[in-house]
Design a protein around this motif. Structure first.
Motif, PDB file in Angstrom:
ATOM      1  N   GLY A   1       9.642  16.389  15.438  1.00 37.15           N
ATOM      2  CA  GLY A   1       9.122  15.565  16.270  1.00 37.15           C
ATOM      3  C   GLY A   1       7.614  15.099  15.968  1.00 37.15           C
ATOM      4  O   GLY A   1       7.214  13.657  16.191  1.00 37.15           O
TER       5      GLY A   1
ATOM      6  N   ARG B   1       4.955   4.939  21.449  1.00 41.36           N
ATOM      7  CA  ARG B   1       6.078   6.206  22.008  1.00 41.36           C
ATOM      8  C   ARG B   1       7.381   5.470  22.083  1.00 41.36           C
ATOM      9  O   ARG B   1       8.384   6.314  21.915  1.00 41.36           O
ATOM     10  CB  ARG B   1       5.679   6.365  23.500  1.00 41.36           C
ATOM     11  CG  ARG B   1       4.200   7.182  23.397  1.00 41.36           C
ATOM     12  CD  ARG B   1       4.003   7.747  24.964  1.00 41.36           C
ATOM     13  NE  ARG B   1       3.101   6.491  25.554  1.00 41.36           N
ATOM     14  CZ  ARG B   1       2.410   6.563  26.646  1.00 41.36           C
ATOM     15  NH1 ARG B   1       2.456   7.795  27.176  1.00 41.36           N
ATOM     16  NH2 ARG B   1       1.644   5.666  26.939  1.00 41.36           N
ATOM     17  N   LEU B   2       7.402   4.369  22.157  1.00 40.23           N
ATOM     18  CA  LEU B   2       8.896   3.661  22.141  1.00 40.23           C
ATOM     19  C   LEU B   2       9.637   4.150  20.716  1.00 40.23           C
ATOM     20  O   LEU B   2      10.766   4.380  20.828  1.00 40.23           O
ATOM     21  CB  LEU B   2       8.947   2.015  22.367  1.00 40.23           C
ATOM     22  CG  LEU B   2      10.240   1.312  22.473  1.00 40.23           C
ATOM     23  CD1 LEU B   2      11.085   2.134  23.394  1.00 40.23           C
ATOM     24  CD2 LEU B   2      10.111  -0.140  22.643  1.00 40.23           C
TER      25      LEU B   2
ATOM     26  N   SER C   1      13.943   9.999  17.894  1.00 40.01           N
ATOM     27  CA  SER C   1      14.234  11.330  18.443  1.00 40.01           C
ATOM     28  C   SER C   1      15.767  10.894  18.986  1.00 40.01           C
ATOM     29  O   SER C   1      16.545  11.932  18.875  1.00 40.01           O
ATOM     30  CB  SER C   1      13.455  11.687  19.362  1.00 40.01           C
ATOM     31  OG  SER C   1      13.554  10.906  20.686  1.00 40.01           O
ATOM     32  N   MET C   2      16.050   9.904  19.635  1.00 43.51           N
ATOM     33  CA  MET C   2      17.276   9.724  20.272  1.00 43.51           C
ATOM     34  C   MET C   2      18.255   9.610  19.032  1.00 43.51           C
ATOM     35  O   MET C   2      19.504   9.956  19.234  1.00 43.51           O
ATOM     36  CB  MET C   2      17.431   8.368  20.931  1.00 43.51           C
ATOM     37  CG  MET C   2      16.812   8.678  22.336  1.00 43.51           C
ATOM     38  SD  MET C   2      16.806   7.174  23.539  1.00 43.51           S
ATOM     39  CE  MET C   2      18.462   6.854  23.526  1.00 43.51           C
TER      40      MET C   2
ATOM     41  N   SER D   1       6.513  11.114  15.135  1.00 45.74           N
ATOM     42  CA  SER D   1       5.526  10.360  15.865  1.00 45.74           C
ATOM     43  C   SER D   1       4.241  10.010  14.851  1.00 45.74           C
ATOM     44  O   SER D   1       3.684   9.115  15.103  1.00 45.74           O
ATOM     45  CB  SER D   1       4.909  11.483  16.724  1.00 45.74           C
ATOM     46  OG  SER D   1       4.197  12.495  16.280  1.00 45.74           O
TER      47      SER D   1
ATOM     48  N   LEU E   1      11.290  14.929  22.344  1.00 47.67           N
ATOM     49  CA  LEU E   1      10.767  13.990  23.048  1.00 47.67           C
ATOM     50  C   LEU E   1       9.241  14.514  23.197  1.00 47.67           C
ATOM     51  O   LEU E   1       8.167  13.544  23.329  1.00 47.67           O
ATOM     52  CB  LEU E   1      11.144  13.743  24.151  1.00 47.67           C
ATOM     53  CG  LEU E   1      12.647  12.794  24.235  1.00 47.67           C
ATOM     54  CD1 LEU E   1      13.493  12.704  25.604  1.00 47.67           C
ATOM     55  CD2 LEU E   1      12.128  11.487  23.749  1.00 47.67           C
TER      56      LEU E   1
ATOM     57  N   THR F   1      10.499   7.542  20.502  1.00 47.16           N
ATOM     58  CA  THR F   1      11.403   7.989  21.323  1.00 47.16           C
ATOM     59  C   THR F   1      12.868   7.581  20.630  1.00 47.16           C
ATOM     60  O   THR F   1      14.044   8.041  20.709  1.00 47.16           O
ATOM     61  CB  THR F   1      11.624   7.405  22.677  1.00 47.16           C
ATOM     62  OG1 THR F   1      10.314   7.789  23.302  1.00 47.16           O
ATOM     63  CG2 THR F   1      12.602   7.792  23.611  1.00 47.16           C
ATOM     64  N   GLN F   2      12.976   6.356  20.155  1.00 49.59           N
ATOM     65  CA  GLN F   2      14.273   6.012  19.291  1.00 49.59           C
ATOM     66  C   GLN F   2      14.349   6.721  18.218  1.00 49.59           C
ATOM     67  O   GLN F   2      15.636   7.061  18.238  1.00 49.59           O
ATOM     68  CB  GLN F   2      13.641   4.493  18.976  1.00 49.59           C
ATOM     69  CG  GLN F   2      13.678   3.314  20.021  1.00 49.59           C
ATOM     70  CD  GLN F   2      13.156   2.118  19.625  1.00 49.59           C
ATOM     71  OE1 GLN F   2      12.841   2.051  18.421  1.00 49.59           O
ATOM     72  NE2 GLN F   2      12.968   1.008  20.268  1.00 49.59           N
TER      73      GLN F   2
ATOM     74  N   GLN G   1      16.763  17.874  22.663  1.00 55.46           N
ATOM     75  CA  GLN G   1      16.210  16.645  22.996  1.00 55.46           C
ATOM     76  C   GLN G   1      14.778  16.650  24.062  1.00 55.46           C
ATOM     77  O   GLN G   1      13.983  15.775  23.731  1.00 55.46           O
ATOM     78  CB  GLN G   1      16.925  16.106  24.260  1.00 55.46           C
ATOM     79  CG  GLN G   1      16.993  14.699  24.607  1.00 55.46           C
ATOM     80  CD  GLN G   1      17.026  13.783  23.429  1.00 55.46           C
ATOM     81  OE1 GLN G   1      17.632  13.672  22.559  1.00 55.46           O
ATOM     82  NE2 GLN G   1      16.184  12.512  23.788  1.00 55.46           N
TER      83      GLN G   1
ATOM     84  N   SER H   1       7.122  14.284  19.922  1.00 55.26           N
ATOM     85  CA  SER H   1       7.037  12.821  19.458  1.00 55.26           C
ATOM     86  C   SER H   1       6.115  12.089  20.447  1.00 55.26           C
ATOM     87  O   SER H   1       5.333  10.973  19.679  1.00 55.26           O
ATOM     88  CB  SER H   1       8.636  12.141  19.065  1.00 55.26           C
ATOM     89  OG  SER H   1       8.868  12.338  20.511  1.00 55.26           O
ATOM     90  N   LEU H   2       6.073  12.269  21.548  1.00 58.93           N
ATOM     91  CA  LEU H   2       5.096  11.646  22.268  1.00 58.93           C
ATOM     92  C   LEU H   2       3.429  11.816  22.180  1.00 58.93           C
ATOM     93  O   LEU H   2       2.937  10.944  22.835  1.00 58.93           O
ATOM     94  CB  LEU H   2       5.585  11.409  23.756  1.00 58.93           C
ATOM     95  CG  LEU H   2       7.035  10.827  24.209  1.00 58.93           C
ATOM     96  CD1 LEU H   2       7.462  10.828  25.353  1.00 58.93           C
ATOM     97  CD2 LEU H   2       6.965   9.413  23.463  1.00 58.93           C
TER      98      LEU H   2
END
Length: 386
Positions: A278, A288-289, A295-296, A282, A197, A292-293, A193, A200-201
């Protein structure tokens, strides 16, 4: 602006953001259905079981038939000795090994208790508990005389139905310690995780600040872009993995039976997959939202589908196939092999090779994505200059 106006505006914004709406409404239901299928077998059945029949008597054959008839076991064949049985469980070729001693029938004839030994893979507590319960049930069936009529029909004394005992040897986690069982798998989930994150950010931050197109239009090579955006996270992620496992072993007494080098190679392959995944997430996300989605969506079901707790043999085939598409599956399996079982390269080879294959595939996708977006950015900048 009144409260009703503010609520209406929020609803309109939410409806326009279809991705967020789908996550809020559909994803919980989808995960519930997925996890429902995951546990649809309700219990672990058909544990692969080998046996050593040193008695070679009518009683020992009846006992093996009893284990074969039990839904908890699947006899996959005999082995020549107890040492060979232990080695098969060590390598993961069987979850259970039954050892019937050479004097079992004679011991029972004398009115004494004859014991059957079950050697069990204790690295997965679900498998271990299921094996214990089912083996004990089979032995109690014989001990209680339920099989007496079948024995009498074959000319055996009813006394054969009594005097059986059950002993077991739990490998890799003899005390069935929950921290030994769960901590390493949970650590792998946390590493996944965090690294996903972080990577990806990285790119999406550049996009939100309006620098990404200029970054690509500058004529940088795809490999250079990929390394610049992922190498820091790769090094930090690898440090996190090594430090985290070290804390689990030194701080909480989790056993580490194997050699360091296979573990390090496995960890390098795992972190490579995560930085590739990641970066790709990205690269194709607008901000970023969204990153994040994505990756979650990958990380949330990974631990349950990895086979670390609930074994693949108790999952529907399509759920098990989905679990085998996730990198965490191979990392936690290899981690368990090296840490708890003390196995090395040969046993971990498949896990390492699959992770490296995933890493190569994701890196290629990322590089192609950089090339395509770079050309688009270059054309856009050229058009703006004209």
């Amino acid at each position: 602006m009144t409260l009703s106006d503010m609520l209406a505006a929020e609803w309109r914004a939410l409806i326009r953001d279809r991705r967020m709406l789908a996550i809020l409404v559909l994803v919980p239901v989808a995960y519930l259905v997925l996890f429902g299928f995951l546990y649809s077998e309700h219990k672990v059945r058909h544990l692969p079981t080998i046996y050593v029949d040193e008695d070679q008597s009518a009683l020992s054959r009846e006992i093996l038939q009893g284990f074969s008839a039990s839904e908890g076991f699947q006899l996959i064949g005999p082995v020549a000795s107890e040492a060979e049985a232990l080695d098969a469980v060590q390598r993961g070729e069987a979850a259970v090994a039954l050892v019937i001693p050479p004097d079992l029938s004679q011991t029972v004839k004398r009115g004494q208790e004859g014991k059957i030994l079950a050697v069990i893979d204790g690295s997965n507590m679900i498998i271990a508990n299921s094996a214990l319960q089912n083996a004990n049930a089979v032995v109690q069936t014989f001990s209680g005389g339920i099989a007496i009529q079948r024995m009498e029909a074959r000319g055996l004394s009813p006394d054969y139905g009594y005097g059986l005992g059950f002993g077991y040897r739990m490998l890799f986690n003899p005390t069935l310690n929950y921290s030994d069982f769960l901590l390493l798998g949970l650590a792998g989930t946390v590493f996944q995780q965090v690294i996903l994150l972080g990577v990806s950010l990285g790119v999406t931050r550049e996009k939100e600040q309006g620098r990404w197109e200029a970054y690509l239009a500058g004529g940088r090579r795809p490999g250079t872009v990929f390394l610049a955006k992922t190498l820091p996270y790769f090094l930090i992620g690898l440090f996190d993995v090594l430090l985290g496992v070290g804390v689990a072993v030194r701080g909480f007494g989790v056993p580490f039976q194997g050699a360091m080098m296979p573990f390090v190679v496995l960890s390098v392959a795992f972190v490579l997959v995560l930085v590739g995944l990641g970066f790709a997430a990205s690269l194709f996300s607008r901000g970023r939202l969204e990153a994040t989605q994505v990756s979650m969506l990958v990380a949330v079901p990974s631990f349950l589908l990895s086979g670390f707790t609930w074994p693949f043999l108790a999952m529907p085939d399509w759920v098990a196939a989905l679990g085998h598409c996730l990198p965490l599956t191979y990392y936690v399996d290899g981690l368990r092999e090296v840490a708890l079982k003390g196995n090395g390269w040969l046993t971990m080879r498949t896990d390492i090779e699959v992770l490296l294959g995933m890493a190569v595939g994701l890196i290629v996708v990322s590089l192609v994505g950089v090339v395509v977006q770079g050309r688009i950015s270059a054309k856009k900048w050229a058009a703006e200059k004209v």
